[in-house]
Design an enzyme around this catalytic site. Structure first.
Site, PDB file in Angstrom:
ATOM      1  N   PHE A  90      13.238  12.943  10.565  1.00 42.59           N
ATOM      2  CA  PHE A  90      11.923  12.320  10.808  1.00 42.59           C
ATOM      3  C   PHE A  90      12.003  11.424  12.038  1.00 42.59           C
ATOM      4  O   PHE A  90      11.126  11.433  12.893  1.00 42.59           O
ATOM      5  CB  PHE A  90      11.501  11.416   9.641  1.00 42.59           C
ATOM      6  CG  PHE A  90      11.090  12.135   8.376  1.00 42.59           C
ATOM      7  CD1 PHE A  90      10.654  13.454   8.391  1.00 42.59           C
ATOM      8  CD2 PHE A  90      11.115  11.472   7.156  1.00 42.59           C
ATOM      9  CE1 PHE A  90      10.274  14.098   7.220  1.00 42.59           C
ATOM     10  CE2 PHE A  90      10.734  12.100   5.980  1.00 42.59           C
ATOM     11  CZ  PHE A  90      10.310  13.413   6.012  1.00 42.59           C
ATOM     12  N   SER A 115       0.861  -1.183   0.000  1.00 45.66           N
ATOM     13  CA  SER A 115       0.000   0.000   0.000  1.00 45.66           C
ATOM     14  C   SER A 115       0.895   1.230   0.000  1.00 45.66           C
ATOM     15  O   SER A 115       2.088   1.137   0.340  1.00 45.66           O
ATOM     16  CB  SER A 115      -0.930  -0.017   1.206  1.00 45.66           C
ATOM     17  OG  SER A 115      -0.180  -0.147   2.389  1.00 45.66           O
ATOM     18  N   GLU A 144       1.322   5.492   0.869  1.00 41.31           N
ATOM     19  CA  GLU A 144       0.838   6.673   1.591  1.00 41.31           C
ATOM     20  C   GLU A 144       1.344   7.939   0.895  1.00 41.31           C
ATOM     21  O   GLU A 144       2.529   8.038   0.573  1.00 41.31           O
ATOM     22  CB  GLU A 144       1.355   6.615   3.032  1.00 41.31           C
ATOM     23  CG  GLU A 144       0.996   7.832   3.847  1.00 41.31           C
ATOM     24  CD  GLU A 144       1.414   7.677   5.310  1.00 41.31           C
ATOM     25  OE1 GLU A 144       1.226   6.580   5.895  1.00 41.31           O
ATOM     26  OE2 GLU A 144       1.937   8.657   5.865  1.00 41.31           O
ATOM     27  N   HIS A 176       3.406  -1.390   3.891  1.00 38.18           N
ATOM     28  CA  HIS A 176       2.841  -0.050   3.645  1.00 38.18           C
ATOM     29  C   HIS A 176       4.010   0.909   3.418  1.00 38.18           C
ATOM     30  O   HIS A 176       4.839   1.090   4.313  1.00 38.18           O
ATOM     31  CB  HIS A 176       2.024   0.381   4.874  1.00 38.18           C
ATOM     32  CG  HIS A 176       1.504   1.786   4.818  1.00 38.18           C
ATOM     33  ND1 HIS A 176       0.300   2.111   4.226  1.00 38.18           N
ATOM     34  CD2 HIS A 176       2.011   2.958   5.274  1.00 38.18           C
ATOM     35  CE1 HIS A 176       0.097   3.416   4.322  1.00 38.18           C
ATOM     36  NE2 HIS A 176       1.119   3.958   4.954  1.00 38.18           N
ATOM     37  N   ASP A 211      -1.124  15.370  16.577  1.00 37.68           N
ATOM     38  CA  ASP A 211      -0.335  16.217  17.485  1.00 37.68           C
ATOM     39  C   ASP A 211      -0.727  17.664  17.246  1.00 37.68           C
ATOM     40  O   ASP A 211      -1.259  17.994  16.190  1.00 37.68           O
ATOM     41  CB  ASP A 211       1.167  16.050  17.186  1.00 37.68           C
ATOM     42  CG  ASP A 211       1.623  14.624  17.426  1.00 37.68           C
ATOM     43  OD1 ASP A 211       1.448  14.129  18.542  1.00 37.68           O
ATOM     44  OD2 ASP A 211       2.143  14.007  16.471  1.00 37.68           O
TER      45      ASP A 211
HETATM   46  P1  FAD Z   1      -3.116   7.492  20.446  1.00 39.97           P
HETATM   47  O1  FAD Z   1      -3.383   6.098  20.093  1.00 39.97           O
HETATM   48  O2  FAD Z   1      -4.234   8.274  21.047  1.00 39.97           O
HETATM   49  O3  FAD Z   1      -1.856   7.514  21.427  1.00 39.97           O
HETATM   50  C1  FAD Z   1      -1.201   8.733  21.763  1.00 39.97           C
HETATM   51  C2  FAD Z   1      -0.474   8.571  23.094  1.00 39.97           C
HETATM   52  O4  FAD Z   1      -1.438   8.452  24.148  1.00 39.97           O
HETATM   53  C3  FAD Z   1       0.406   7.317  23.190  1.00 39.97           C
HETATM   54  O5  FAD Z   1       1.550   7.651  23.931  1.00 39.97           O
HETATM   55  C4  FAD Z   1      -0.463   6.330  23.973  1.00 39.97           C
HETATM   56  O6  FAD Z   1       0.334   5.403  24.706  1.00 39.97           O
HETATM   57  C5  FAD Z   1      -1.200   7.275  24.901  1.00 39.97           C
HETATM   58  N1  FAD Z   1      -2.532   6.783  25.316  1.00 39.97           N
HETATM   59  C6  FAD Z   1      -3.473   6.222  24.526  1.00 39.97           C
HETATM   60  N2  FAD Z   1      -4.561   5.920  25.272  1.00 39.97           N
HETATM   61  C7  FAD Z   1      -4.288   6.308  26.534  1.00 39.97           C
HETATM   62  C8  FAD Z   1      -5.019   6.274  27.757  1.00 39.97           C
HETATM   63  N3  FAD Z   1      -6.266   5.776  27.820  1.00 39.97           N
HETATM   64  N4  FAD Z   1      -4.442   6.769  28.880  1.00 39.97           N
HETATM   65  C9  FAD Z   1      -3.180   7.284  28.839  1.00 39.97           C
HETATM   66  N5  FAD Z   1      -2.431   7.349  27.700  1.00 39.97           N
HETATM   67  C10 FAD Z   1      -2.991   6.863  26.573  1.00 39.97           C
HETATM   68  N6  FAD Z   1      -0.283  12.505  12.218  1.00 39.97           N
HETATM   69  C11 FAD Z   1      -0.957  13.467  11.531  1.00 39.97           C
HETATM   70  O7  FAD Z   1      -1.114  14.592  12.034  1.00 39.97           O
HETATM   71  N7  FAD Z   1      -1.493  13.220  10.304  1.00 39.97           N
HETATM   72  C12 FAD Z   1      -1.390  12.021   9.687  1.00 39.97           C
HETATM   73  O8  FAD Z   1      -1.878  11.828   8.585  1.00 39.97           O
HETATM   74  C13 FAD Z   1      -0.665  10.986  10.364  1.00 39.97           C
HETATM   75  N8  FAD Z   1      -0.537   9.760   9.819  1.00 39.97           N
HETATM   76  C14 FAD Z   1       0.121   8.778  10.513  1.00 39.97           C
HETATM   77  C15 FAD Z   1       0.226   7.493   9.935  1.00 39.97           C
HETATM   78  C16 FAD Z   1       0.897   6.481  10.609  1.00 39.97           C
HETATM   79  C17 FAD Z   1       0.987   5.115   9.967  1.00 39.97           C
HETATM   80  C18 FAD Z   1       1.471   6.733  11.882  1.00 39.97           C
HETATM   81  C19 FAD Z   1       2.211   5.651  12.606  1.00 39.97           C
HETATM   82  C20 FAD Z   1       1.368   7.996  12.461  1.00 39.97           C
HETATM   83  C21 FAD Z   1       0.691   9.024  11.796  1.00 39.97           C
HETATM   84  N9  FAD Z   1       0.547  10.297  12.346  1.00 39.97           N
HETATM   85  C22 FAD Z   1      -0.124  11.283  11.666  1.00 39.97           C
HETATM   86  C23 FAD Z   1       1.187  10.633  13.639  1.00 39.97           C
HETATM   87  C24 FAD Z   1       0.220  10.487  14.857  1.00 39.97           C
HETATM   88  O9  FAD Z   1      -0.822  11.420  14.745  1.00 39.97           O
HETATM   89  C25 FAD Z   1       1.056  10.757  16.096  1.00 39.97           C
HETATM   90  O10 FAD Z   1       1.988   9.736  16.280  1.00 39.97           O
HETATM   91  C26 FAD Z   1       0.298  11.042  17.382  1.00 39.97           C
HETATM   92  O11 FAD Z   1       1.228  11.533  18.354  1.00 39.97           O
HETATM   93  C27 FAD Z   1      -0.363   9.835  18.024  1.00 39.97           C
HETATM   94  O12 FAD Z   1      -1.442   9.428  17.339  1.00 39.97           O
HETATM   95  P2  FAD Z   1      -2.172   8.018  17.709  1.00 39.97           P
HETATM   96  O13 FAD Z   1      -3.364   7.932  16.873  1.00 39.97           O
HETATM   97  O14 FAD Z   1      -1.213   6.928  17.698  1.00 39.97           O
HETATM   98  O15 FAD Z   1      -2.592   8.360  19.234  1.00 39.97           O
END
Ligand code: FAD
Length: 308
Positions: free
Chosen positions: A223, A15, A17, A273, A114
């Site tokens: 990065f 895939s 991105e 991916h 973020d």
């Molecule tokens: P979460 O799953 O919410 O986790 C964030 C943090 O919170 C982690 O440290 C986790 O351990 C902690 N956490 C989760 N649940 C709890 C809880 N209940 N209590 C306490 N702590 C908790 N960013 C962008 O802005 N745009 C994009 O298009 C984008 N694409 C991405 C694609 C991929 C494949 C990846 C791997 C990352 C991408 N990101 C993107 C980056 C991502 O937004 C960041 O890494 C962000 O900091 C975390 O997002 P997440 O969805 O993993 O968050």
């Protein structure tokens, strides 16, 4: 087509991105023509799906949608939108998801995101979603989308430990994620170890490794410093003799990542991916070296081949 169905059907595949090209609001090409050329070039690998990133804090919301529609309109690709929820409210999220439904975009990578680096007054606590899990739960209610989430073989930078991060990851899987994509990594040991731990915790969805082609070593290091991915000593050592030569760096990087992919495939990984950075050349070279042959010739006539 829903990615959950694609993964059920296909036993292997890649895939891609993309990020939304910087278009010109006044309608000039703004890089979109060359961008679609890259997308069409990569379409020949018959990817499982093509995904489009979403700028931090929703900063590319319109451009992400626009890019998805352009890909959908000009290719046969299955598309997925990345979607972040930090700082968002439920009303605007609902409106956006309804727009996706109307446009037939059935796949969402549900992310927390973020705070945008350039927005000093951005207040994430004003949002109505705290974690990606909240967004997964929200999207699930529409009963329309296949949902992916992000996972971190080397641990998310904010997580206190890998163990805790996997616990939280399990919560977002339980909330309804169908599959996951990992943060880039360059030492497969992290992925294998992560998978052992994740499976032991009951994470049993496909976890697709995120692969970053190394063509510009300094950029990759930058990065990596943002996202907690480490550069293995072995890669540093291979790069040392070629650091003065961009072509040498590129060749070494592509060889390294090709070997990395080979190892993953040899160890039973079914899907890869690729973070394309909106370029096709390095990925074509890696897939050619892996002998993953183009599934079909690019059809220049298909749905218009000019800039869109
Ligand atoms: P979460 O799953 O919410 O986790 C964030 C943090 O919170 C982690 O440290 C986790 O351990 C902690 N956490 C989760 N649940 C709890 C809880 N209940 N209590 C306490 N702590 C908790 N960013 C962008 O802005 N745009 C994009 O298009 C984008 N694409 C991405 C694609 C991929 C494949 C990846 C791997 C990352 C991408 N990101 C993107 C980056 C991502 O937004 C960041 O890494 C962000 O900091 C975390 O997002 P997440 O969805 O993993 O968050």
């Amino acid at each position: 087509m829903k990615i959950s169905d694609v993964l059920n059907k296909k036993k292997s595949g890649v895939s891609f991105e993309f990020f939304p090209p910087k278009g010109n609001a006044k309608g000039a090409d703004g890089g979109v023509g060359p961008f679609m050329k890259v997308v069409k070039e990569l379409e020949k690998h018959d990817p499982l799906y093509a995904s489009v990133t979403y700028g931090a804090g929703g900063s590319t919301q319109a451009r992400t949608m626009d890019t998805l529609l352009k890909i959908k309109g000009a290719t046969d690709l299955n598309v997925m939108s990345h979607l972040t929820c930090v700082g968002a409210d439920k009303e605007s999220m609902d409106a956006l998801l309804r727009d996706y439904m109307k446009a037939g975009i059935e796949n969402i990578l549900a992310l927390r995101g973020d705070a945008p680096r350039d927005m000093k007054d951005f207040d994430p606590s004003k949002g109505e979603f705290r974690y990606a899990r909240d967004l997964v739960e929200f999207i699930k209610k529409y009963d329309f989308f296949s949902i992916g989430v992000a996972l971190y073989p080397e641990k998310h930078p904010e997580a206190p430990s890998l163990e805790k991060d996997i616990e939280y990851a399990k919560m977002k899987v339980d909330a309804g994620a169908d599959f996951a994509i990992t943060q880039m990594f360059f030492d497969n040991g992290y992925y294998y170890d992560f998978m052992d731990r994740a499976i032991a915790k009951g994470i049993n969805i496909p976890v697709i490794p995120g692969i970053m082609p190394v063509t510009d070593f300094n950029k990759i290091k930058e990065f990596c410093s943002f996202c907690n991915a480490s550069i293995p000593q072995s890669l540093e050592r291979k790069m040392l003799p070629v650091l003065e030569s961009p072509e040498g760096i590129r060749k070494t990087g592509i060889e390294y990542v090709t070997r990395q992919c080979e190892d993953l495939l040899e160890n039973g990984v079914k899907y890869l991916h690729f973070y394309t950075l909106n370029r096709a050349d390095a990925i074509n070279e890696i897939l050619a070296a892996l002998r993953i042959r183009p599934a079909k010739e690019p059809n220049e006539q298909k749905k218009g081949s000019g800039p869109v």
